[in-house]
Scaffold this motif. Structure first.
Motif, PDB file in Angstrom:
ATOM      1  N   ILE A  13       0.837  -1.208   0.000  1.00 44.62           N
ATOM      2  CA  ILE A  13       0.000   0.000   0.000  1.00 44.62           C
ATOM      3  C   ILE A  13       0.869   1.254   0.000  1.00 44.62           C
ATOM      4  N   ASP A  14       1.890   1.274   0.871  1.00 40.85           N
ATOM      5  CA  ASP A  14       2.804   2.423   0.910  1.00 40.85           C
ATOM      6  C   ASP A  14       3.555   2.569  -0.407  1.00 40.85           C
ATOM      7  N   ASP A  15       3.948   1.436  -0.979  1.00 44.18           N
ATOM      8  CA  ASP A  15       4.727   1.484  -2.219  1.00 44.18           C
ATOM      9  C   ASP A  15       3.866   1.943  -3.383  1.00 44.18           C
ATOM     10  N   LEU A  16       2.600   1.541  -3.399  1.00 40.18           N
ATOM     11  CA  LEU A  16       1.704   2.019  -4.461  1.00 40.18           C
ATOM     12  C   LEU A  16       1.510   3.527  -4.368  1.00 40.18           C
ATOM     13  N   ASN A  17       1.381   4.021  -3.141  1.00 44.18           N
ATOM     14  CA  ASN A  17       1.268   5.475  -2.960  1.00 44.18           C
ATOM     15  C   ASN A  17       2.524   6.186  -3.441  1.00 44.18           C
ATOM     16  N   TYR A  18       3.679   5.656  -3.076  1.00 41.58           N
ATOM     17  CA  TYR A  18       4.949   6.258  -3.505  1.00 41.58           C
ATOM     18  C   TYR A  18       5.118   6.148  -5.011  1.00 41.58           C
ATOM     19  N   PHE A  19       4.795   4.949  -5.552  1.00 47.78           N
ATOM     20  CA  PHE A  19       4.978   4.700  -6.971  1.00 47.78           C
ATOM     21  C   PHE A  19       4.114   5.640  -7.807  1.00 47.78           C
ATOM     22  N   LYS A  20       2.880   5.857  -7.366  1.00 47.93           N
ATOM     23  CA  LYS A  20       1.970   6.710  -8.121  1.00 47.93           C
ATOM     24  C   LYS A  20       2.382   8.180  -8.069  1.00 47.93           C
ATOM     25  N   THR A  21       2.806   8.629  -6.900  1.00 49.55           N
ATOM     26  CA  THR A  21       3.198  10.030  -6.771  1.00 49.55           C
ATOM     27  C   THR A  21       4.531  10.324  -7.456  1.00 49.55           C
ATOM     28  N   SER A  22       5.346   9.287  -7.652  1.00 53.94           N
ATOM     29  CA  SER A  22       6.648   9.499  -8.270  1.00 53.94           C
ATOM     30  C   SER A  22       6.599   9.406  -9.787  1.00 53.94           C
ATOM     31  N   LEU A  23       5.484   8.885 -10.327  1.00 54.68           N
ATOM     32  CA  LEU A  23       5.353   8.772 -11.778  1.00 54.68           C
ATOM     33  C   LEU A  23       5.001  10.118 -12.403  1.00 54.68           C
ATOM     34  N   PRO A  24       5.400  10.328 -13.651  1.00 59.01           N
ATOM     35  CA  PRO A  24       4.928  11.506 -14.380  1.00 59.01           C
ATOM     36  C   PRO A  24       3.409  11.500 -14.448  1.00 59.01           C
ATOM     37  N   ILE A  25       2.791  12.659 -14.435  1.00 60.82           N
ATOM     38  CA  ILE A  25       1.338  12.779 -14.402  1.00 60.82           C
ATOM     39  C   ILE A  25       0.678  11.999 -15.536  1.00 60.82           C
ATOM     40  N   GLU A  26       1.281  12.012 -16.728  1.00 55.75           N
ATOM     41  CA  GLU A  26       0.639  11.350 -17.859  1.00 55.75           C
ATOM     42  C   GLU A  26       0.637   9.829 -17.726  1.00 55.75           C
ATOM     43  N   LYS A  27       1.467   9.274 -16.819  1.00 55.66           N
ATOM     44  CA  LYS A  27       1.519   7.814 -16.653  1.00 55.66           C
ATOM     45  C   LYS A  27       0.729   7.335 -15.458  1.00 55.66           C
ATOM     46  N   ARG A  28       0.281   8.227 -14.608  1.00 53.02           N
ATOM     47  CA  ARG A  28      -0.428   7.811 -13.393  1.00 53.02           C
ATOM     48  C   ARG A  28      -1.779   7.201 -13.693  1.00 53.02           C
ATOM     49  N   SER A  29      -2.361   7.559 -14.803  1.00 55.42           N
ATOM     50  CA  SER A  29      -3.712   7.073 -15.121  1.00 55.42           C
ATOM     51  C   SER A  29      -3.672   5.832 -16.022  1.00 55.42           C
ATOM     52  N   LEU A  30      -2.480   5.247 -16.205  1.00 62.21           N
ATOM     53  CA  LEU A  30      -2.372   4.059 -17.024  1.00 62.21           C
ATOM     54  C   LEU A  30      -3.242   2.945 -16.458  1.00 62.21           C
ATOM     55  N   LYS A  31      -4.198   2.472 -17.224  1.00 61.15           N
ATOM     56  CA  LYS A  31      -5.168   1.520 -16.696  1.00 61.15           C
ATOM     57  C   LYS A  31      -5.320   0.326 -17.608  1.00 61.15           C
ATOM     58  N   ILE A  32      -5.900  -0.718 -17.039  1.00 66.30           N
ATOM     59  CA  ILE A  32      -6.257  -1.882 -17.819  1.00 66.30           C
ATOM     60  C   ILE A  32      -7.706  -1.714 -18.259  1.00 66.30           C
ATOM     61  N   THR A  33      -7.970  -1.775 -19.506  1.00 67.38           N
ATOM     62  CA  THR A  33      -9.340  -1.573 -20.011  1.00 67.38           C
ATOM     63  C   THR A  33     -10.014  -2.911 -20.262  1.00 67.38           C
TER      64      THR A  33
END
Length: 321
Positions: free
Chosen positions: A301-321
């Motif tokens: 959970i902590d790593d997902l929070n860190y991973f998301k905040t450390s990514l460029p904004i355009e990559k944070r919304s990368l999703k599985i459709t």
């Protein structure tokens, strides 16, 4: 630490033939019981079937299973009367069945492990309700672990070839998933390499499971496979966790604690003592692993929070459709 894990896993290899089931008294008892109480199809004779309790019937105890169970305790009594230590039977210590369950303590501990993984799965869902690739990956990982502990529960409840196979196959799925998770997380910027490792591990796992089911389970080979993936994944997690902790990502202490505590808990298997109030070393090992997922998923959970905040904004919304 890694050398210790290798030694532990090597020593844990199951001995499927033991002093108890090699005993002439035990084998004579089983053969006599089957002849007196079972039909040619190893089913209970009518006058014997009614004596079987309802729980054993629900868990599909066969006549031969019941003969082995009763003769096991007669053999244990014989060993004790002659001053010998309690023997194992078919690689396992003798347990008093409860409500038809062969190993009540290990079954209970497996249920607790399943419950903790399910609890932390819901925790992740509460923290992350999106369908981004990292979130879906860790949800899938939790499902794999829950499935493994489900089959551990079933196997310790009723030991037969199929439940044993499923326990071994699903336990390995948990070990390989943790290995794949370490590679994907640590080398996430090297996508081609991570994808190749994922594909190769999946293909190998499928082939290994197919091999396990072709006949009698090869316990030595299966254990060596577990050693490889378990040790490899632990090395990656520890090295990466230390580097991240030193560089300021203090939350990785949970990952380090989880990895080290898992190895320490495994040392219980070395003791390999007979059941004491129904708990043997194997059951206690399962019991000590119950709180460990709390550490690991809190790290996730902590790593997902860190991973998301450390990514460029355009990559944070990368999703599985």
């Amino acid at each position: 630490m890694m050398l210790k894990l290798i030694c532990l896993f090597t020593l844990i290899t199951s001995a499927r033939s033991s002093d108890g089931d090699r005993s002439p008294f035990y084998n004579k008892c089983v053969n006599s019981c089957k002849k007196s109480n079972c039909t040619a199809e190893s089913e209970f004779k009518p006058h014997v079937a009614n004596k079987l309790d309802v729980w054993s019937k629900l868990l599909l105890w066969s006549c031969e299973d019941d003969c082995r169970y009763n003769c096991m305790w007669k053999t244990v009594q014989g060993f004790e009367e002659r001053g010998f230590s309690i023997p194992k039977f078919h690689g396992k210590w003798p347990f008093t069945k409860l409500m038809g369950i062969q190993e009540p303590a290990s079954t209970f501990a497996s249920i607790l492990n399943l419950a903790v993984h399910a609890y932390m799965y819901n925790e992740m869902k509460q923290h992350f309700n999106d369908r981004s690739i990292p979130v879906v990956f860790w949800r899938t990982f939790a499902i794999v672990c829950m499935n493994a502990w489900l089959w551990s529960t079933i196997f310790h409840s009723r030991d037969n070839y199929f439940t044993e196979f499923m326990d071994y196959a699903c336990a390995l799925s948990m070990v390989t998933s943790l290995f794949v998770a370490s590679v994907i997380r640590v080398f996430h910027q090297r996508r081609k390499m991570s994808a190749l490792v994922l594909l190769a591990t999946l293909v190998y796992y499928i082939e290994h499971v197919r091999y396990l089911y072709t006949g009698r389970i090869d316990y030595d080979y299966n254990m060596h496979v577990n050693i490889f993936f378990g040790v490899a994944g632990s090395i990656i997690w520890i090295l990466w966790g230390v580097v991240q902790y030193v560089s300021g990502q203090r939350y990785t202490w949970r990952l380090l604690a989880f990895t080290l505590a898992s190895g320490a808990a495994l040392s219980l298997e070395l003791l390999d003592f007979p059941p004491y109030y129904g708990w043997d070393a194997h059951a206690l090992w399962h019991l000590t692993t119950v709180p460990l997922p709390l550490l690991f998923y809190r790290f996730v959970i902590d790593d997902l929070n860190y991973f998301k905040t450390s990514l460029p904004i355009e990559k944070r919304s990368l999703k599985i459709t």
